[in-house]
Design a protein around this motif. Structure first.
Motif: not given
Length: 564
Positions: A171-176, A166-168, A151-152, A127-131
């Motif tokens: 909520r800023h849940m996807v670090p660069p 919203v996620v990106r 996520v979507g 998942l991009e959140n943990f990339a």
């Protein structure tokens, strides 16, 4: 060997099951699709995949893995929370003949690097959140193919775009992150659709999962679970619930992460029964989980003690009236009597506790589903399963006596990946798996879990089991969380220390010890009480980590002595 538990089996449950009914998960999926193809298979965030749609997407993903050069037996890591992408990637990897390596998305870079290298993973779905975590270690691993999903990605338009926005950006849940040559999930599916799948004939002995365990107590070990192992456990569990649950007519809510073996096999069992599986992405959002339970007419929910406890303590739990709920299953950690009794009081049905471990795919025992009330036992051995209580020399102890729980059955792993000495250590000469858990079998054949062998506290030569102490402490209405650990003592060698998070800020150590003395022998009563204002450390499924608590307490003591 004798099986005293068989006399306690509910009517209709066989002593043995056909554990070889399906030769692989590919065969199981084909069987399910043939029977339930148009019915809902998985739902998440309001979107649903039918079994037909799931099979189609899984074939595309499997074709993509083949196109990327992944072959039979090569390891594909899945670093995903509970999203629709998980079952697609899971069955897709099996279509390609690959072995799945489940990865906790919350891993640190160090933990991730170790697991990917130990497993020899050649591909990963993340998942991009943990990339960003993957990016930090990728060059030091054997991974050569990365698929990144959002996520979507399997949600319909326009919900997919709104959720990802919203996620990106809200909520800023996807670090660069930047991973050259990483492929987007949707592109992977498109390429697979164009390439087409070459069917790979899998055998029961092929490895389905390298399922890692033991990371909190030492070097993580990859349990080798074949298709035969896990499918056997699916058949055993299906036999246990069949007659109580109707095939093709149930809806199961899964708030535990599928990368954990309990949630994984429970979900695969529900798949075997043609159930509709509702995946909860963030079980820590208790309000959101209760909302899901209110919106979804469900019949089954799984969880761990801490999750059920959090549900019971939520202010909105009074608004929940799950009239169709047939079954609430607890695993992964011991169920506390206070939680079980409160659950039955609120919902009129008991929590059904079971027992297992990663090395047994994982389910070994389960309580009967018509249990009238909390029994304190972890249940009866499943069909086609043998359980023995052995001493340190591998000899059976007297009936009703405590020893190490040992297991034989078709669900028992083949060994630990790349650890032949460790594999040899956990098996007896005649093939029993040593679980490391202390327990007994009572006169009715029920297995009662006493504690982890390594957590036992010896006070002046007397054995104290942390589970028992925690059960008593948790019964006090002023206690929210508790961990019982050992503390050194000049006279007794070791004594009991409890670390407590209070529900009632006015609770004192003296009051808590008075409560303990009413139910515990003198040597079991804690000598030290420590109150904390923050939650106790927990595993990814919410199990309180005694070893971490003990380490933190030791570090605190060292710091206080140094400041001295």
């Amino acid at each position: 060997m004798q099986r005293p538990w068989l006399s306690s089996y509910p009517p209709g449950i066989p002593a043995e099951v056909d554990v070889g009914k399906f030769g692989s998960f590919n065969a199981l999926l084909a069987w399910i699709v043939e029977r339930y193809g148009a019915q809902p298979a998985f739902s998440n965030q309001g979107a649903t995949l039918s079994w037909n749609a799931l099979a189609q997407l899984a074939a595309r993903f499997g074709a993509h893995l083949q196109q990327a050069g992944l072959g039979r037996g090569e390891r594909v890591a899945l670093m995903l929370p509970n999203l629709l992408q998980y079952p697609v990637a899971l069955f897709g990897a099996f279509h390609a003949g690959c072995t799945v390596v489940n990865v906790n998305p919350q891993y640190t870079p160090r933990e991730l690097e170790y697991q990917l290298n130990d497993a020899g993973a050649r591909a990963i779905v993340v998942l991009e959140n943990f990339a960003r975590t993957l990016e930090q270690v990728l060059a030091r691993t054997q991974v050569r193919h990365v698929v990144v999903t959002a996520v979507g990605d399997l949600l319909p338009f326009p919900k997919a775009q709104i959720v990802d926005l919203v996620v990106r950006h809200v909520r800023h849940m996807v670090p660069p992150w930047h991973i050259p040559d990483a492929l987007a999930w949707r592109d992977a599916l498109a390429r697979g659709k164009q390439a087409g799948l070459d069917q790979v004939p899998l055998a029961p002995a092929d490895i389905a999962f390298l399922q890692y365990t033991g990371g909190t107590t030492g070097v993580p070990k990859g349990a080798i679970l074949t298709h035969a192992n896990v499918l056997a456990n699916v058949e055993q569990t299906a036999a246990w619930v069949r007659g109580f649950l109707e095939e093709g007519k149930e809806t199961a809510i899964i708030p535990l992460p599928l990368y954990h073996v309990f949630a994984l096999t429970a979900t695969l069992t529900f798949c075997r029964l043609g159930a509709h599986v509702v995946l909860v992405t963030d079980p820590r959002d208790i309000g959101g989980l209760i909302g899901q339970m209110r919106r979804t007419p469900f019949s089954v929910i799984i969880g761990v003690n801490t999750l059920f406890k959090a549900l019971l303590e939520a202010p909105s739990i009074g608004q929940l009236h799950p009239a169709g709920m047939k079954l609430a299953v607890a695993g992964g950690m011991a169920v506390q009597r206070a939680v079980a009794e409160r659950w039955q009081q609120v919902f009129g049905a008991p929590l059904i506790e079971g027992y297992g471990l990663t090395e047994t795919s994982p389910i070994v025992c389960a309580n009967p589903l018509d249990l009238p009330r909390f029994s304190g036992a972890v249940g009866l051995p499943l069909p086609s399963t043998d359980v023995a209580i052995l001493d340190d020399d591998g000899r059976a102890v007297a009936p009703g006596q405590t020893g190490e729980i040992c297991v034989r059955g078709p669900q028992v792993m083949q060994g630990y990946w790349n650890m032949p000495e460790e594999s040899a250590r956990v098996f007896t000469a005649d093939g029993w798996l040593r679980t490391g858990d202390l327990g007994l079998i009572d006169e009715h054949g029920y297995v009662r879990l006493v504690d982890r062998k390594k957590d036992m506290i010896v006070v002046s030569g007397f054995k104290v089991y942390p589970n028992e102490v925690e059960q008593v402490v948790a019964m006090h209405p002023g206690v929210s969380e508790v961990a019982a650990i050992r503390a050194p003592d000049e006279r007794a060698g070791e004594v009991v220390k409890i670390v407590v998070v209070r529900r009632d800020p006015a609770l004192t150590a003296a009051a808590l010890l008075d409560h303990c003395r009413q139910s515990l022998g003198a040597y079991k009563v804690p000598k030290y009480v420590v109150f904390r204002d923050t939650p106790l450390p927990k595993s990814n499924i919410g199990k309180i980590l005694r070893r971490v608590v003990a380490d933190e307490e030791a570090q605190g003591a060292t710091a206080r002595a140094a400041a001295g």
